[in-house]
Scaffold this active site. Structure first.
Site, PDB file in Angstrom:
ATOM      1  N   ASP A  58       0.747  -1.156  -0.076  1.00  0.00           N
ATOM      2  CA  ASP A  58      -0.042   0.068   0.075  1.00  0.00           C
ATOM      3  C   ASP A  58       0.925   1.316  -0.123  1.00  0.00           C
ATOM      4  OD1 ASP A  58      -2.264   1.641   0.398  1.00  0.00           O
ATOM      5  OD2 ASP A  58      -1.714   1.783   2.720  1.00  0.00           O
ATOM      6  N   ASP A 112      -0.012   5.213   1.079  1.00  0.00           N
ATOM      7  CA  ASP A 112      -0.253   5.803   2.433  1.00  0.00           C
ATOM      8  C   ASP A 112      -0.203   5.326   3.438  1.00  0.00           C
ATOM      9  OD1 ASP A 112      -1.002   8.657   2.998  1.00  0.00           O
ATOM     10  OD2 ASP A 112      -1.831   8.923   1.037  1.00  0.00           O
ATOM     11  N   ASP A 166      -1.509  -0.369   6.092  1.00  0.00           N
ATOM     12  CA  ASP A 166      -1.499   0.098   7.252  1.00  0.00           C
ATOM     13  C   ASP A 166      -2.989   0.116   7.825  1.00  0.00           C
ATOM     14  OD1 ASP A 166      -2.200   1.915   5.273  1.00  0.00           O
ATOM     15  OD2 ASP A 166      -2.034   3.473   6.956  1.00  0.00           O
TER      16      ASP A 166
END
Ligand SMILES: [Mg+2]
Length: 261
Positions: free
Chosen positions: A10, A12, A208
């Site tokens: 991922d 961000d 995250d």
């Protein structure tokens, strides 16, 4: 056990936050490449093109090829192309519109009779008129597609409503569920695994967020790693039902995992 060949990141909260590279990100990517692992980057954000992400990564010191970058906008364009779409009414920003056009799909904002799909992503100029037009196009028979259902997304200093909040207004008006392309839906992982010719036992997703990144990996049956540099804290993981296979403090802790050596 079969060894891991592909590591899907991922962006961000994993590689960067805003315009700051996260600790260990650059070294981790470089070392995994030296170990012969394939790398892919996967984001739900639909506002930018893959070329814009490539430039952003490059500015932060991470080299990536266009073919290694996957976004919900690109995924939506591919999905529509595979469905034979010709014209789409789009609520979204430039990145999404460009990806659709590059896939050969005509983009409109009007509810014409020949609109096959209504595509909704984050649009920071969303308004009631756009909602009415999208509503009318679906009522006339167009299929309802969401690039992603993210509740929110983080800016440098605050959290703001995400693409999912805009999708929700149309979904409420129509009383109808959209087809969702972004995480946690399996579409993008399928594209990625196909492109690299690997299967789920040979891939890991590093993210995250539990509700998108980790949930997607779980649904696909692949290994999952949660990194604590983004939106999820260790306490949060204890409260939630979705459990990642590994939890790491920062990205370079990946390099110590036995199955990634
Ligand atoms: Mg993230």
């Amino acid at each position: 056990m079969e060894s891991i060949k592909l590591v899907i990141f991922d962006l961000d909260g994993v590689i960067y936050r805003g315009n700051s590279l996260l600790p260990g990100a650059k070294e981790t990517i470089e070392k995994l490449r030296m170990r012969g692992k394939y790398i892919a980057f996967l984001t739900n954000n639909s506002t930018r093109t893959r070329y814009q992400y490539k430039r952003k990564l490059s500015r932060l010191g991470i080299k990536a090829r266009i073919e290694e970058i996957f976004t919900s906008a690109w995924g939506t364009a591919n999905f529509l192309k595979n469905k034979g779409a010709r014209k789409a009414l789009v609520i979204g920003e430039d990145g999404l519109k460009k990806e659709l056009k590059w896939a050969g799909i005509e983009v409109t904002s009007l509810p014409q009779n020949d609109v096959d799909f209504v595509v909704v992503g984050l649009d920071r100029r969303f308004n009631y008129k756009k909602l009415c037009n999208a509503f009318e196009a679906v009522k006339k028979g167009a299929k309802f597609i969401a690039t992603n259902m993210d509740y929110t997304f983080p800016l440098e200093d605050k959290i703001v409503p995400g693409g999912g909040a805009i999708v929700a207004s149309l979904r409420w008006a129509l009383n109808m569920e959209p087809i969702v392309i972004g995480k946690p839906s399996p579409f993008l992982l399928e594209y990625i695994m196909n492109q690299y010719c690997v299967d789920k036992e040979q891939a890991v997703i590093v993210g995250d967020r539990l509700d998108t990144d980790i949930e997607m990996g779980k649904r696909a049956g692949m290994k999952t790693v949660l990194v604590l540099t983004g939106v999820t804290s260790r306490e949060e993981v204890e409260r939630q039902a979705i459990k990642p296979d590994e939890i790491i403090e920062q990205l370079d802790d990946l390099l110590d995992l036995e199955w990634l050596k």
